[in-house]
Design a protein around this motif. Structure first.
Motif, PDB file in Angstrom:
ATOM      1  N   THR A  56       0.728  -1.312  -0.039  1.00  0.00           N
ATOM      2  CA  THR A  56       0.053   0.040  -0.139  1.00  0.00           C
ATOM      3  C   THR A  56       0.817   1.353   0.103  1.00  0.00           C
ATOM      4  OG1 THR A  56      -2.056   1.120   1.267  1.00  0.00           O
ATOM      5  CG2 THR A  56      -0.114   0.008   2.485  1.00  0.00           C
ATOM      6  N   LEU A  57       0.481   2.280  -0.473  1.00  0.00           N
ATOM      7  CA  LEU A  57       1.050   3.623  -0.618  1.00  0.00           C
ATOM      8  C   LEU A  57       0.317   4.499   0.247  1.00  0.00           C
ATOM      9  CD1 LEU A  57       2.109   3.495  -4.386  1.00  0.00           C
ATOM     10  CD2 LEU A  57       3.609   2.944  -2.455  1.00  0.00           C
ATOM     11  N   ARG A  58      -0.691   4.070   0.582  1.00  0.00           N
ATOM     12  CA  ARG A  58      -1.619   4.912   1.363  1.00  0.00           C
ATOM     13  C   ARG A  58      -1.144   5.404   2.758  1.00  0.00           C
ATOM     14  NH1 ARG A  58      -6.423   6.129  -0.594  1.00  0.00           N
ATOM     15  NH2 ARG A  58      -7.294   6.282   1.608  1.00  0.00           N
ATOM     16  N   LYS A  59      -1.528   6.529   3.598  1.00  0.00           N
ATOM     17  CA  LYS A  59      -0.781   6.957   4.602  1.00  0.00           C
ATOM     18  C   LYS A  59      -1.701   6.876   5.815  1.00  0.00           C
ATOM     19  CE  LYS A  59       2.597   8.436   2.270  1.00  0.00           C
ATOM     20  NZ  LYS A  59       3.884   7.920   2.234  1.00  0.00           N
ATOM     21  N   GLN A  60      -3.155   6.374   5.487  1.00  0.00           N
ATOM     22  CA  GLN A  60      -4.012   6.048   6.761  1.00  0.00           C
ATOM     23  C   GLN A  60      -4.504   4.823   6.689  1.00  0.00           C
ATOM     24  OE1 GLN A  60      -6.859   9.305   6.110  1.00  0.00           O
ATOM     25  NE2 GLN A  60      -5.991  10.431   7.726  1.00  0.00           N
ATOM     26  N   ALA A  61      -4.740   4.053   7.896  1.00  0.00           N
ATOM     27  CA  ALA A  61      -5.027   2.719   7.906  1.00  0.00           C
ATOM     28  C   ALA A  61      -6.606   2.736   8.111  1.00  0.00           C
ATOM     29  CB  ALA A  61      -4.622   1.870   9.539  1.00  0.00           C
ATOM     30  N   ASN A  62      -7.256   3.245   7.085  1.00  0.00           N
ATOM     31  CA  ASN A  62      -8.766   3.033   6.986  1.00  0.00           C
ATOM     32  C   ASN A  62      -9.260   1.781   6.157  1.00  0.00           C
ATOM     33  OD1 ASN A  62      -8.093   3.749   4.491  1.00  0.00           O
ATOM     34  ND2 ASN A  62      -8.631   6.245   5.008  1.00  0.00           N
ATOM     35  N   LEU A  63     -10.754   2.078   5.543  1.00  0.00           N
ATOM     36  CA  LEU A  63     -11.202   0.902   5.222  1.00  0.00           C
ATOM     37  C   LEU A  63     -10.426   0.722   3.492  1.00  0.00           C
ATOM     38  CD1 LEU A  63     -13.371  -1.174   4.831  1.00  0.00           C
ATOM     39  CD2 LEU A  63     -14.865   0.518   4.027  1.00  0.00           C
ATOM     40  N   ARG A  64     -10.546   2.037   3.072  1.00  0.00           N
ATOM     41  CA  ARG A  64      -9.627   1.861   1.322  1.00  0.00           C
ATOM     42  C   ARG A  64      -8.382   1.306   1.514  1.00  0.00           C
ATOM     43  NH1 ARG A  64     -10.102   7.752  -1.253  1.00  0.00           N
ATOM     44  NH2 ARG A  64      -9.085   6.391  -2.903  1.00  0.00           N
TER      45      ARG A  64
END
Length: 269
Positions: free
Chosen positions: A217-225
């Motif tokens: 993942t490249l996302r910064k928040q541990a959310n549903l997406r």
């Protein structure tokens, strides 16, 4: 954008990690261990809801809190809820406290579970009611289950039952689904009408960091997406069981005798 995926070396290392760590002897300390004491699915699904809902904070406190609740419910949580009332639940757990979870909130969730069982026959029956053939993940069914369990809260804030509708990764609830849907040497299963291919990774801080280091993942928040993105990467190598490696990977962050850095180096992390 092309979906992130595991490379060949990572996939091989994950398989080796699974064979090494996905065993009962590596479960403790983990609230999952309480489910093994309840062979009756009607009891086990209630125990799983309690154990997963309280699975936040220090693991020793988690185990102590879950044990306290189950001891008060006796040998059969299903029978206990069958005769419980709102007032009896509030009395029983009025002195309970697990970090910021109060006895009142726990009692309200248990009242929700009682009413769901009375309406649908079981917690699993409610979950299945929200699952349709065109659904690619458990998100709609989980949303449905949370909505039904939360009715006694009447809109009041609740920490034990987050909803995917608000974008939460719902780590504890997805952990509950892993326990109830999968069946192997570790996960006891029981909700056999739901395929493991629909499950989402239970995304906590340990899994989030490991997934970042592995390039999932490249996302910064541990959310549903983010949970969906990481699950999609695992689904590339395990389309029928994308959360297969969750237990083994999280041992790296839970157990003192595991070395996450060594594993991550072999994965290019």
């Amino acid at each position: 954008m092309e979906r992130l995926r595991l490379n060949t070396d990572q996939a091989r290392n994950l398989c080796e990690l699974y064979e090494k760590l996905n065993r009962r002897e590596y479960v403790h300390p983990d609230p999952l261990e309480f489910l093994y004491d309840y062979p009756d699915l009607r009891d086990r699904e209630i125990v799983g809801l309690i154990a997963s809902s309280l699975a936040y904070g220090a693991v020793r406190q988690i185990l102590r809190s879950v044990r306290t609740v189950l001891q008060r419910m006796g040998e059969s949580p299903r029978d206990y809820l069958g005769i419980a009332t709102q007032s009896s639940l509030c009395r029983e757990f009025r002195d309970f406290k697990h970090r910021f979870t109060t006895g009142e909130e726990l009692a309200t969730m248990l009242l929700g579970a009682k009413r769901v069982i009375e309406t649908y026959g079981s917690l699993g029956g409610c979950f299945v009611q929200g699952m349709e053939s065109q659904h690619e993940t458990v998100i709609p069914a989980l949303t449905y289950l949370v909505r039904e369990l939360s009715r006694p809260f009447q809109g009041r804030p609740r920490s034990l039952l987050p909803s995917p509708e608000l974008g939460s990764a719902c780590k504890r609830l997805n952990l509950y689904l892993r326990w109830m849907v999968r069946r192997d040497r570790v996960d006891p299963g029981g909700w056999d009408s739901i395929s493991p291919r629909h499950l989402l990774i239970p995304l906590d801080v340990h899994m989030f960091r490991i997934s970042q280091w592995m390039g999932l993942t490249l996302r910064k928040q541990a959310n549903l997406r983010t949970a969906c993105e990481i699950t999609a990467a695992f689904r590339k190598i395990e389309p029928e069981d994308p959360v297969r490696y969750d237990f083994a990977l999280t041992r790296l962050g839970i157990r003192d005798d595991m070395n996450p850095e060594e594993f991550l180096r072999t994965c290019g992390g």
